[in-house]
Scaffold this motif. Structure first.
Motif, PDB file in Angstrom:
ATOM      1  N   TYR A   1       0.841  -1.203   0.000  1.00  9.58           N
ATOM      2  CA  TYR A   1       0.000   0.000   0.000  1.00  9.58           C
ATOM      3  C   TYR A   1       0.875   1.252   0.000  1.00  9.58           C
ATOM      4  N   SER A   2       1.967   1.200   0.799  1.00 11.72           N
ATOM      5  CA  SER A   2       2.800   2.393   0.976  1.00 11.72           C
ATOM      6  C   SER A   2       4.184   1.999   1.457  1.00 11.72           C
ATOM      7  N   VAL A   3       5.151   2.878   1.220  1.00 12.95           N
ATOM      8  CA  VAL A   3       6.503   2.711   1.755  1.00 12.95           C
ATOM      9  C   VAL A   3       6.977   4.051   2.284  1.00 12.95           C
ATOM     10  N   ALA A   4       7.926   3.990   3.218  1.00 14.76           N
ATOM     11  CA  ALA A   4       8.503   5.196   3.810  1.00 14.76           C
ATOM     12  C   ALA A   4       9.997   5.238   3.510  1.00 14.76           C
ATOM     13  N   LEU A   5      10.473   6.388   3.024  1.00  7.28           N
ATOM     14  CA  LEU A   5      11.903   6.607   2.795  1.00  7.28           C
ATOM     15  C   LEU A   5      12.429   7.478   3.923  1.00  7.28           C
ATOM     16  N   SER A   6      13.310   6.899   4.734  1.00  4.78           N
ATOM     17  CA  SER A   6      13.818   7.679   5.870  1.00  4.78           C
ATOM     18  C   SER A   6      15.228   7.237   6.207  1.00  4.78           C
ATOM     19  N   GLY A   7      16.156   7.481   5.302  1.00  2.50           N
ATOM     20  CA  GLY A   7      17.536   7.083   5.541  1.00  2.50           C
ATOM     21  C   GLY A   7      17.843   5.771   4.849  1.00  2.50           C
ATOM     22  N   GLY A   8      17.452   4.672   5.487  1.00  2.00           N
ATOM     23  CA  GLY A   8      17.613   3.358   4.871  1.00  2.00           C
ATOM     24  C   GLY A   8      19.063   2.978   4.628  1.00  2.00           C
ATOM     25  N   TYR A   9      19.292   2.203   3.582  1.00  2.00           N
ATOM     26  CA  TYR A   9      20.634   1.733   3.252  1.00  2.00           C
ATOM     27  C   TYR A   9      21.403   2.833   2.527  1.00  2.00           C
ATOM     28  N   ASP A  10      22.690   2.943   2.867  1.00  2.00           N
ATOM     29  CA  ASP A  10      23.458   4.086   2.363  1.00  2.00           C
ATOM     30  C   ASP A  10      23.894   3.939   0.917  1.00  2.00           C
ATOM     31  N   ASP A  11      23.576   2.814   0.263  1.00  3.77           N
ATOM     32  CA  ASP A  11      23.904   2.727  -1.161  1.00  3.77           C
ATOM     33  C   ASP A  11      22.660   2.837  -2.028  1.00  3.77           C
ATOM     34  N   ASP A  12      21.506   3.113  -1.422  1.00  2.00           N
ATOM     35  CA  ASP A  12      20.311   3.380  -2.208  1.00  2.00           C
ATOM     36  C   ASP A  12      20.395   4.763  -2.838  1.00  2.00           C
ATOM     37  N   VAL A  13      19.735   4.940  -3.965  1.00  2.00           N
ATOM     38  CA  VAL A  13      19.762   6.204  -4.702  1.00  2.00           C
ATOM     39  C   VAL A  13      18.349   6.764  -4.782  1.00  2.00           C
ATOM     40  N   ASP A  14      18.203   8.043  -4.471  1.00  2.00           N
ATOM     41  CA  ASP A  14      16.913   8.718  -4.566  1.00  2.00           C
ATOM     42  C   ASP A  14      17.044   9.884  -5.539  1.00  2.00           C
ATOM     43  N   LEU A  15      16.509   9.714  -6.737  1.00  3.81           N
ATOM     44  CA  LEU A  15      16.506  10.776  -7.738  1.00  3.81           C
ATOM     45  C   LEU A  15      15.160  11.490  -7.784  1.00  3.81           C
ATOM     46  N   GLY A  16      14.382  11.363  -6.734  1.00  4.15           N
ATOM     47  CA  GLY A  16      13.110  12.047  -6.643  1.00  4.15           C
ATOM     48  C   GLY A  16      12.009  11.335  -7.397  1.00  4.15           C
ATOM     49  N   TYR A  17      12.098  11.360  -8.713  1.00  5.17           N
ATOM     50  CA  TYR A  17      11.071  10.774  -9.558  1.00  5.17           C
ATOM     51  C   TYR A  17      11.311   9.283  -9.798  1.00  5.17           C
ATOM     52  N   ALA A  18      12.395   8.779  -9.239  1.00  2.00           N
ATOM     53  CA  ALA A  18      12.691   7.350  -9.218  1.00  2.00           C
ATOM     54  C   ALA A  18      13.684   7.116  -8.089  1.00  2.00           C
ATOM     55  N   PHE A  19      13.614   5.946  -7.483  1.00  2.00           N
ATOM     56  CA  PHE A  19      14.552   5.634  -6.404  1.00  2.00           C
ATOM     57  C   PHE A  19      14.685   4.123  -6.257  1.00  2.00           C
ATOM     58  N   THR A  20      15.818   3.700  -5.675  1.00  5.28           N
ATOM     59  CA  THR A  20      16.001   2.290  -5.346  1.00  5.28           C
ATOM     60  C   THR A  20      15.705   2.087  -3.870  1.00  5.28           C
ATOM     61  N   TYR A  21      15.222   0.915  -3.547  1.00  5.01           N
ATOM     62  CA  TYR A  21      14.765   0.627  -2.185  1.00  5.01           C
ATOM     63  C   TYR A  21      15.235  -0.775  -1.817  1.00  5.01           C
ATOM     64  N   THR A  22      15.844  -0.914  -0.636  1.00  2.00           N
ATOM     65  CA  THR A  22      16.311  -2.208  -0.160  1.00  2.00           C
ATOM     66  C   THR A  22      15.248  -2.848   0.714  1.00  2.00           C
ATOM     67  N   GLY A  23      15.057  -4.146   0.529  1.00  2.00           N
ATOM     68  CA  GLY A  23      13.996  -4.865   1.219  1.00  2.00           C
ATOM     69  C   GLY A  23      14.255  -5.120   2.684  1.00  2.00           C
ATOM     70  N   SER A  24      13.497  -6.042   3.230  1.00  2.00           N
ATOM     71  CA  SER A  24      13.498  -6.318   4.664  1.00  2.00           C
ATOM     72  C   SER A  24      14.119  -7.685   4.946  1.00  2.00           C
ATOM     73  N   GLY A  25      14.575  -7.854   6.194  1.00  2.00           N
ATOM     74  CA  GLY A  25      15.098  -9.146   6.628  1.00  2.00           C
ATOM     75  C   GLY A  25      16.610  -9.207   6.609  1.00  2.00           C
ATOM     76  N   GLY A  26      17.134 -10.363   7.024  1.00  2.00           N
ATOM     77  CA  GLY A  26      18.582 -10.561   7.033  1.00  2.00           C
ATOM     78  C   GLY A  26      19.276 -10.041   8.268  1.00  2.00           C
TER      79      GLY A  26
END
Length: 330
Positions: free
Chosen positions: A171-196
């Motif tokens: 339904y929704s996701v929150a971007l708040s720091g996360g993994y330091d190799d993710d990229v946020d270009l505003g209109y597109a971004f990469t997101y790392t999953g959960s677990g591990g």
């Protein structure tokens, strides 16, 4: 000397950025900036002059005297103001369950740098957060001081978790720091999953449930990763909020902001940025067209953004990896 960790991080960032660009980012030519509001000046309280009364004189009363309550006033255990003495007041009708705006903001004591409308911070939900797509009455750019407010307005239900969803996708996701190799270009971004991560923590830090180091591979069998994988398959829209902890220029300077609807365009399993190379689930999001432009944070604000010169980084890594030239000291 560039560490192996930093090399991996920068390589992942570059690869993620190239992937996002290949998706075709429909960003506007001009992006509006957050307009900081002037903070209210702090008013210093004046110290009262020391008393110069003679012996035997008493200071005037500093508190209003309590008035006499009439015998006709109804007997009750509810504490009442003296201005209502003798009146029949239904105090239950005065209870307001919704708090549309925190008093600190509505009274002018605290101001915000966010220019969008402010959501509620508490109160019962008006709509079901288990909804795919937008929530009625919540426009793009609405912001909240806390994650509790995002939940009250049904934009993102969990107060802590970054992914909310069901069997048909997120339904929704929150971007708040996360993994330091993710990229946020505003209109597109990469997101790392959960677990591990070991959710039990360690003896030294038993409560580091969300900051524990990666200790095993992530998989798409994880409930939350499965939600995002399903979103990628069905292409259902996902609501996205950004938090102030993110280093992206698209993150708000404070609080949490609703940035509209995105679609999961790609899901894959790759080597994570951790010492032992555990695998992580990655997702590429792209913003749906036809929405208001995103606000960008003022880059002149110190300590907020991290800019990376990818060309300079490549040169630095190549220099570190290449053998020394003859005649030059190592």
């Amino acid at each position: 000397m560039v560490s192996e960790y930093e090399k991996t991080r920068l390589a992942n960032i570059k690869r993620n950025q190239e992937l996002l660009v290949s998706l075709g980012i429909d960003s506007p030519l001009l992006e509006p900036k957050e307009k900081p509001r002037k903070k209210n000046p702090v008013v210093k309280k004046r110290k009262l002059p020391e008393s110069t009364l003679n012996d035997g004189e008493s200071l005037p009363p500093t508190k209003a005297q309590r008035g006499e309550v009439s015998d006709s006033a109804p007997a009750s255990s509810v504490r009442r103001s003296t201005r209502n003495a003798g009146k029949l007041v239904d105090y239950k009708k005065e209870i307001i369950k919704d708090s549309p705006i925190p008093v600190a903001y509505s009274s002018g004591v605290k101001t915000s740098e966010n220019t969008g409308p402010m959501g509620r911070e508490d109160g019962p939900r008006k709509y079901d957060p288990k909804t795919y797509g937008s929530i009625p009455g919540i426009e793009v750019g609405t912001w909240w001081e806390t994650r509790q407010g995002c939940s009250a307005d049904s934009i993102h239900a969990p107060w802590v978790g970054g992914i909310s969803g069901g069997k048909q996708g997120a339904y929704s996701v929150a971007l708040s720091g996360g993994y330091d190799d993710d990229v946020d270009l505003g209109y597109a971004f990469t997101y790392t999953g959960s677990g591990g991560r070991d959710l039990k923590g360690t003896k030294a830090a038993p409560k580091n449930l969300r900051t524990a180091p990666q200790s095993s591979d992530q998989t798409f069998e994880n409930t939350f990763n499965k939600m995002l994988l399903r979103s990628c398959e069905l292409k259902k829209p996902v609501r996205v909020i950004r938090g102030f902890k993110s280093r992206s220029k698209y993150a708000p300077a404070e609080g949490y902001r609703y940035d509209g609807l995105y679609r999961v365009e790609k899901a894959w399993l790759g080597k994570g940025n951790n010492p032992k190379g555990y695998m992580v689930c990655k997702f590429a999001f792209k913003r749906l067209p036809g929405q208001p432009p995103l606000l960008v944070r003022d880059e002149d604000e110190p300590g907020k953004l991290e800019s990376i010169d990818y060309e300079e980084t490549d040169n630095k890594i190549d220099k570190e990896d290449s053998p020394p030239k003859e005649g030059n000291p190592e």
